[in-house]
Design a protein around this motif. Structure first.
Motif, PDB file in Angstrom:
ATOM      1  N   GLN A 191      -8.098  -5.268  -5.277  1.00 59.32           N
ATOM      2  CA  GLN A 191      -7.505  -4.507  -4.169  1.00 59.32           C
ATOM      3  C   GLN A 191      -8.316  -3.243  -3.871  1.00 59.32           C
ATOM      4  O   GLN A 191      -8.847  -2.599  -4.772  1.00 59.32           O
ATOM      5  N   PRO A 194      -5.629   2.689  -1.910  1.00 60.68           N
ATOM      6  CA  PRO A 194      -4.477   2.759  -0.994  1.00 60.68           C
ATOM      7  C   PRO A 194      -4.899   3.176   0.419  1.00 60.68           C
ATOM      8  O   PRO A 194      -5.668   4.105   0.607  1.00 60.68           O
ATOM      9  N   GLY A 195      -4.393   2.418   1.387  1.00 68.82           N
ATOM     10  CA  GLY A 195      -4.678   2.717   2.782  1.00 68.82           C
ATOM     11  C   GLY A 195      -5.982   2.157   3.288  1.00 68.82           C
ATOM     12  O   GLY A 195      -6.290   2.280   4.488  1.00 68.82           O
ATOM     13  N   GLN A 196      -6.789   1.514   2.413  1.00 71.26           N
ATOM     14  CA  GLN A 196      -8.113   1.023   2.818  1.00 71.26           C
ATOM     15  C   GLN A 196      -8.209  -0.512   2.820  1.00 71.26           C
ATOM     16  O   GLN A 196      -9.236  -1.053   3.232  1.00 71.26           O
ATOM     17  N   GLN A 197      -7.158  -1.190   2.404  1.00 68.76           N
ATOM     18  CA  GLN A 197      -7.226  -2.636   2.233  1.00 68.76           C
ATOM     19  C   GLN A 197      -7.544  -3.347   3.548  1.00 68.76           C
ATOM     20  O   GLN A 197      -8.418  -4.221   3.611  1.00 68.76           O
ATOM     21  N   GLU A 198      -6.871  -2.971   4.606  1.00 68.56           N
ATOM     22  CA  GLU A 198      -7.087  -3.647   5.887  1.00 68.56           C
ATOM     23  C   GLU A 198      -8.488  -3.378   6.438  1.00 68.56           C
ATOM     24  O   GLU A 198      -9.087  -4.234   7.088  1.00 68.56           O
ATOM     25  N   ARG A 199      -9.030  -2.225   6.143  1.00 69.39           N
ATOM     26  CA  ARG A 199     -10.329  -1.851   6.699  1.00 69.39           C
ATOM     27  C   ARG A 199     -11.489  -2.504   5.963  1.00 69.39           C
ATOM     28  O   ARG A 199     -12.469  -2.938   6.581  1.00 69.39           O
TER      29      ARG A 199
END
Length: 432
Positions: A191, A194-199
């Motif tokens: 993974q 946090p907050g960077q998964q989609e990018r």
């Protein structure tokens, strides 16, 4: 970089494959680039797999690790009905070999990035166009994730020829699907922060390919396939299985002797009024004491007169069948009697579920036991005869006396009195 992930990234990749195997239960699995056989060593415990194969171009490295795939002692002591064969080959994934066609699952974990782009095209042709497995799992580094790996400059490994972005990996995967008749699901492990998964996506991107048309499509191309044998077989082992008749008979005999002895001891304890531990044993093994209580109505003793040496001449009207003496009339002059406990096969069959499963029926159990030289059956073959406890003890004491006499005659008894030679103490620090 792997301490960033818990569990470690390579463990997550292997666990992804293991989870897939648990869900889909493939019977034939091929691991490309198996190297140190780490994934194969985990997959061998999933006994729905019947054929487990590894391929790597580095035969020296494979030979160093291949013996870790051998059966362990419990595989021999407690064989199952599952069949497993493991084979390891040396060869290139850019070359064809007919022995690896038609597998249920092919895995390529962090492999393609070690190939040139020209070899990736050959890899696609061999795996998807020639081997045509039902499913393929391909993992490769996601270069979009590289900025989050501290201290990384360039590629993640010195031998990597390329590292694809998610867009590049998707483009290659879709091309393979269109050209060879597959569909793909894109996912990954590792993974992002946090907050960077989609990018940026996963650290290791994974494509799970499924062949369209199933087995029918494989059979359609089967006739046109070349019978090429490019790989060198390095290792092959077949695990012990109850499908092997010799192993089946050995395991069955162990169970029969074990439970027949327990039944005999229970009957002996009831006869003498002594406490026996078979009740506790049955409860511990989940059998319960009910089978033994039922057997008390069937297990009995029968007097089988035997004699040896000169006493054989005094026997009247004896008949020999299958190596066992039966007496029609008359009695020996000797007072020596051999008492036997007669354990009906039907009781034995119902008391031990494993015996019933292995033999299938009482009649099959009888047929199997008739060929065993170490088993004595009654005249009608309906019961197993075991020497009574007192006779067993007498025989054991006699055997011990004979053994001691043999030791004295051989001179070994004198040798035992000599003190052993002192062995030098091992220097542990020197071996660290």
């Amino acid at each position: 970089m792997e301490p960033m992930f818990t569990p470690a990234l390579h463990r997550q990749r292997h666990q992804f494959v293991i989870d897939f195997v648990k869900r889909k239960k493939p019977k034939k699995v091929l691991d490309l680039g198996c190297c140190e056989c780490v994934l194969l060593k985990q997959l061998k415990f999933h006994r729905e797999i019947e054929l487990l194969v590894g391929l790597d171009i580095d035969g020296v490295q494979v030979k160093k690790k291949m013996h870790g795939l051998a059966p362990i002692s419990t595989d021999y002591l407690q064989p199952s009905y599952d069949q497993l064969r493991i084979e390891l080959y040396q060869g290139s994934v850019t070359e064809k070999d007919a022995r690896l066609r038609g597998f249920d699952l092919v895995t390529s974990i962090e492999l393609i990035e070690h190939l040139t782009l020209a070899d990736v095209e050959l890899f696609s042709e061999v795996v998807f166009g020639y081997l045509t497995p039902e499913a393929v799992i391909v993992s490769t580094p996601n270069s979009d994730f590289n900025p989050f790996l501290p201290g990384l400059v360039g590629f993640r490994h010195i031998d990597h020829k390329f590292e694809w972005t998610r867009t590049e990996f998707k483009s290659w995967a879709m091309k393979v699907c269109l050209q060879y008749g597959y569909e793909v699901e894109l996912t990954g492990v590792g993974q992002a922060p946090p907050g960077q998964q989609e990018r940026v996506g996963f650290c290791s991107q994974i494509g799970v390919f499924h062949r369209l048309g199933g087995k029918e499509r494989y059979n359609m191309f089967d006739e046109d396939a070349e019978d090429v044998f490019s790989y060198t077989l390095l290792y092959s082992i077949i695990y012990p299985s109850l499908h092997d008749n010799n192993i089946l008979r050995r395991v069955l005999m162990c169970e029969v002797v074990y439970w027949a002895d327990k039944l005999k001891r229970r009957w002996t304890a009831e006869e003498t009024g002594e406490r026996d531990d078979t009740d506790d044993l049955c409860q511990a093994e989940g059998e319960g004491g009910e089978c033994f209580r039922a057997s008390e109505r069937h297990v009995d003793t029968e007097e089988a007169q035997t004699a040896c040496g000169a006493e054989m001449k005094t026997l009247v009207d004896q008949e020999e069948e299958d190596g066992e003496l039966f007496w029609r009339r008359g009695q020996p002059d000797s007072d020596k009697w051999r008492r036997c406990v007669s354990v009906p096969l039907a009781v034995l069959w119902c008391c031990c579920p494993k015996v019933s499963v292995l033999s299938g029926s009482v009649s099959n159990l009888r047929l199997l036991l008739m060929d065993e030289p170490g088993v004595k059956l009654s005249q009608d073959g309906s019961a197993m005869l075991l020497n009574h406890q007192e006779q067993d003890l007498d025989d054991d004491e006699s055997d011990d006396d004979e053994h001691r006499a043999d030791l004295e005659d051989s001179g070994y008894a004198d040798a035992r009195q000599c003190p052993p030679l002192a062995e030098p103490e091992e220097d542990w620090e020197a071996n660290v």
